[in-house]
Write a protein that holds these residues in place. Structure first.
Motif, mmCIF file in Angstrom:
data_model
loop_
_atom_site.group_PDB
_atom_site.id
_atom_site.type_symbol
_atom_site.label_atom_id
_atom_site.label_comp_id
_atom_site.label_asym_id
_atom_site.label_seq_id
_atom_site.Cartn_x
_atom_site.Cartn_y
_atom_site.Cartn_z
ATOM 1 N N LEU A 191 0.825 -1.206 0.000
ATOM 2 C CA LEU A 191 0.000 0.000 0.000
ATOM 3 C C LEU A 191 0.861 1.258 0.000
ATOM 4 O O LEU A 191 0.624 2.185 -0.797
ATOM 5 N N ALA A 192 1.851 1.329 0.877
ATOM 6 C CA ALA A 192 2.693 2.518 0.954
ATOM 7 C C ALA A 192 3.473 2.744 -0.338
ATOM 8 O O ALA A 192 3.644 3.889 -0.775
ATOM 9 N N THR A 193 3.927 1.673 -0.969
ATOM 10 C CA THR A 193 4.674 1.793 -2.214
ATOM 11 C C THR A 193 3.813 2.412 -3.314
ATOM 12 O O THR A 193 4.283 3.256 -4.089
ATOM 13 N N ALA A 194 2.548 2.010 -3.373
ATOM 14 C CA ALA A 194 1.641 2.564 -4.387
ATOM 15 C C ALA A 194 1.213 3.990 -4.063
ATOM 16 O O ALA A 194 1.034 4.824 -4.966
ATOM 17 N N LEU A 195 1.048 4.294 -2.785
ATOM 18 C CA LEU A 195 0.541 5.614 -2.403
ATOM 19 C C LEU A 195 1.612 6.702 -2.447
ATOM 20 O O LEU A 195 1.285 7.877 -2.661
ATOM 21 N N ALA A 196 2.867 6.352 -2.227
ATOM 22 C CA ALA A 196 3.920 7.363 -2.082
ATOM 23 C C ALA A 196 4.002 8.329 -3.266
ATOM 24 O O ALA A 196 4.009 9.555 -3.064
ATOM 25 N N PRO A 197 4.068 7.870 -4.518
ATOM 26 C CA PRO A 197 4.157 8.833 -5.624
ATOM 27 C C PRO A 197 2.880 9.649 -5.798
ATOM 28 O O PRO A 197 2.935 10.814 -6.208
ATOM 29 N N LEU A 198 1.734 9.069 -5.472
ATOM 30 C CA LEU A 198 0.473 9.805 -5.568
ATOM 31 C C LEU A 198 0.403 10.909 -4.516
ATOM 32 O O LEU A 198 -0.119 11.998 -4.778
ATOM 33 N N HIS A 199 0.932 10.625 -3.330
ATOM 34 C CA HIS A 199 0.963 11.657 -2.295
ATOM 35 C C HIS A 199 1.832 12.830 -2.721
ATOM 36 O O HIS A 199 1.463 14.002 -2.521
ATOM 37 N N ARG A 200 2.973 12.544 -3.340
ATOM 38 C CA ARG A 200 3.830 13.637 -3.818
ATOM 39 C C ARG A 200 3.133 14.449 -4.894
ATOM 40 O O ARG A 200 3.341 15.664 -5.015
ATOM 41 N N LEU A 201 2.278 13.806 -5.668
ATOM 42 C CA LEU A 201 1.554 14.505 -6.737
ATOM 43 C C LEU A 201 0.476 15.421 -6.194
ATOM 44 O O LEU A 201 0.389 16.595 -6.602
ATOM 45 N N ALA A 202 -0.356 14.924 -5.295
ATOM 46 C CA ALA A 202 -1.573 15.673 -4.954
ATOM 47 C C ALA A 202 -1.872 15.739 -3.470
ATOM 48 O O ALA A 202 -2.856 16.373 -3.086
ATOM 49 N N VAL A 228 -7.603 7.380 2.786
ATOM 50 C CA VAL A 228 -7.450 6.130 2.040
ATOM 51 C C VAL A 228 -8.461 5.117 2.556
ATOM 52 O O VAL A 228 -8.552 4.871 3.763
ATOM 53 N N GLU A 229 -9.213 4.549 1.653
ATOM 54 C CA GLU A 229 -10.082 3.402 1.939
ATOM 55 C C GLU A 229 -9.447 2.197 1.249
ATOM 56 O O GLU A 229 -9.142 2.250 0.058
ATOM 57 N N VAL A 230 -9.235 1.115 1.980
ATOM 58 C CA VAL A 230 -8.568 -0.023 1.379
ATOM 59 C C VAL A 230 -9.168 -1.327 1.905
ATOM 60 O O VAL A 230 -9.459 -1.465 3.091
ATOM 61 N N ALA A 231 -9.366 -2.262 0.987
ATOM 62 C CA ALA A 231 -9.704 -3.639 1.343
ATOM 63 C C ALA A 231 -8.576 -4.513 0.839
ATOM 64 O O ALA A 231 -8.194 -4.439 -0.336
ATOM 65 N N THR A 232 -8.004 -5.319 1.725
ATOM 66 C CA THR A 232 -6.919 -6.209 1.335
ATOM 67 C C THR A 232 -7.445 -7.634 1.218
ATOM 68 O O THR A 232 -8.260 -8.069 2.023
ATOM 69 N N TYR A 233 -6.955 -8.334 0.201
ATOM 70 C CA TYR A 233 -7.327 -9.727 -0.038
ATOM 71 C C TYR A 233 -6.039 -10.537 0.077
ATOM 72 O O TYR A 233 -5.258 -10.628 -0.868
ATOM 73 N N THR A 291 1.240 2.177 7.570
ATOM 74 C CA THR A 291 1.199 3.020 6.373
ATOM 75 C C THR A 291 1.437 4.477 6.739
ATOM 76 O O THR A 291 2.178 5.192 6.046
ATOM 77 N N ARG A 292 0.841 4.945 7.803
ATOM 78 C CA ARG A 292 1.085 6.314 8.267
ATOM 79 C C ARG A 292 2.561 6.543 8.560
ATOM 80 O O ARG A 292 3.135 7.571 8.177
ATOM 81 N N ARG A 293 3.178 5.604 9.258
ATOM 82 C CA ARG A 293 4.592 5.771 9.607
ATOM 83 C C ARG A 293 5.482 5.747 8.374
ATOM 84 O O ARG A 293 6.405 6.567 8.239
ATOM 85 N N ALA A 294 5.231 4.824 7.459
ATOM 86 C CA ALA A 294 6.070 4.724 6.262
ATOM 87 C C ALA A 294 5.977 5.985 5.412
ATOM 88 O O ALA A 294 6.973 6.430 4.826
ATOM 89 N N LEU A 295 4.792 6.578 5.334
ATOM 90 C CA LEU A 295 4.585 7.784 4.531
ATOM 91 C C LEU A 295 4.855 9.066 5.313
ATOM 92 O O LEU A 295 4.774 10.157 4.749
#
Length: 339
Positions: free
Chosen positions: A136-147, A152-157, A220-224
């Motif tokens: 999750l953090a890997t996918a969110l990091a570049p998006l956070h820098r963008l906007a 975040v709402e997330v369902a993990t499978y 996720t909060r800590r990583a970001l």
């Protein structure tokens, strides 16, 4: 640590992640002065399946002053008992949940916040997030820098390998049993996992949130480095051997174009964007999760119900990419920095 080759110990080599760390070290052809395979006394004396040149030694009898880099890959109990003592002599990279929420211990995703390693000296303890949090953090990091992430709402499978070898064996045996007209045992997860979906990962706490869901938002909060980020999570166990999948709905502070989001995901560290026009169309655990060095993102689309919203799908190998690959990447950063 000097420029000499690292002297390494892997604790918990009998676990899926421990075996994957050994394999990752070999696959990257990292030059090592020593490599020690350690586990508890039950596994001592056995050969390491992934490297027949190694024999498992008892961690209780090991002198950690002999090494300067240690991976802890097994149960949290092993980390709780030995990791801090080992950290007096070496860099200790711990993949368990034992130290993740301690503020004095860096929590690192190599593709997201490797800069926190700058504060680590020549020895010390480094924690790694859980596999779903890494993806999750890997996918969110570049998006956070963008906007700028707002929510975040997330369902993990989550694949059964997240619970270890026994859970994988249970899925296999239940599948065979049910296809033969027999009843599933339902031991590993308290109920049948074959041909089923279980909306709880780990135990439920008093407020109805599972431990995995709480870990997911805290890690996720800590990583970001976003302590106030709102993360609403549901963690689900699915009958898949390897590869966690995540359905993510993210809201942002600043407006952006879909093309810009696609562009930053395409360039994101540790990421691969699966374009809808490609042959693959979208990532799935069976087709892409076993690729060891990427988090795969697909089904990227604007949220039509709100402004500045984005929906997307994430798949990653929970054992190889999110655990072993992250651990070895952190180690390489530390070793390279010291040379």
């Amino acid at each position: 640590m000097s420029a000499a080759l690292p002297r390494v110990a892997v604790v918990g080599v009998s676990s899926l992640i421990g075996a994957a760390v050994i394999d990752e070290l070999r696959a990257r052809e990292i030059a090592l002065a020593e490599l020690h395979a350690l586990d508890d006394e039950r596994s001592a004396g056995a050969p390491v399946a992934e490297d027949e040149t190694l024999t498992v030694a008892d961690v209780a009898a090991f002198d950690f002053s002999r090494v300067n880099l240690v991976f802890f890959c097994g149960r949290a109990a092993l980390s709780e008992r030995y990791a801090q003592a080992a950290a007096a002599h070496a860099w200790v990279i711990d993949g368990s949940a034992a130290f993740r929420m301690r503020p004095e211990v860096p929590l690192v995703v190599a593709d997201v916040n490797a800069s926190v390693l700058d504060a680590v000296g020549r020895t010390g303890l480094i924690a790694l997030p859980g596999s779903a949090s890494v993806a999750l953090a890997t996918a969110l990091a570049p998006l956070h820098r963008l906007a700028g992430l707002a929510r975040v709402e997330v369902a993990t499978y989550q694949a059964v390998s997240g619970s270890g070898r026994g859970a994988m064996e249970e899925l296999a045996s239940e599948t065979v049993a049910m296809l033969s007209g027999k009843k599933a045992r339902g031991r590993a997860f308290g109920r049948q996992i074959a041909f089923n979906v279980i909306p709880v990962v780990d135990t439920l706490e008093a407020d109805g949130v599972s431990r995995e869901e709480r870990r997911l938002w805290e890690e996720t909060r800590r990583a970001l480095n976003l302590p106030a980020l709102e993360v609403n999570a549901t963690a689900v166990r699915v009958p898949v051997f390897f590869g966690h999948s995540l359905a993510v709905h993210a809201s942002f502070d600043r407006p952006f174009e879909l093309g810009d989001a696609l562009s930053v995901l395409q360039r994101g560290s540790g990421l691969e964007l699966i374009d809808a026009e490609s042959i693959a169309e979208f990532p799935t655990p069976a087709t892409l999760a076993t690729e060891p060095d990427r988090v795969y993102v697909g089904r990227v689309r604007a949220d039509l119900t709100r402004d500045r919203g984005l929906n997307f799908w994430v798949v990653a190998d929970n054992v190889r990419k999110c655990a072993a690959h992250n651990a070895v990447s952190v180690a390489q950063i530390l070793v390279n920095r010291s040379q």
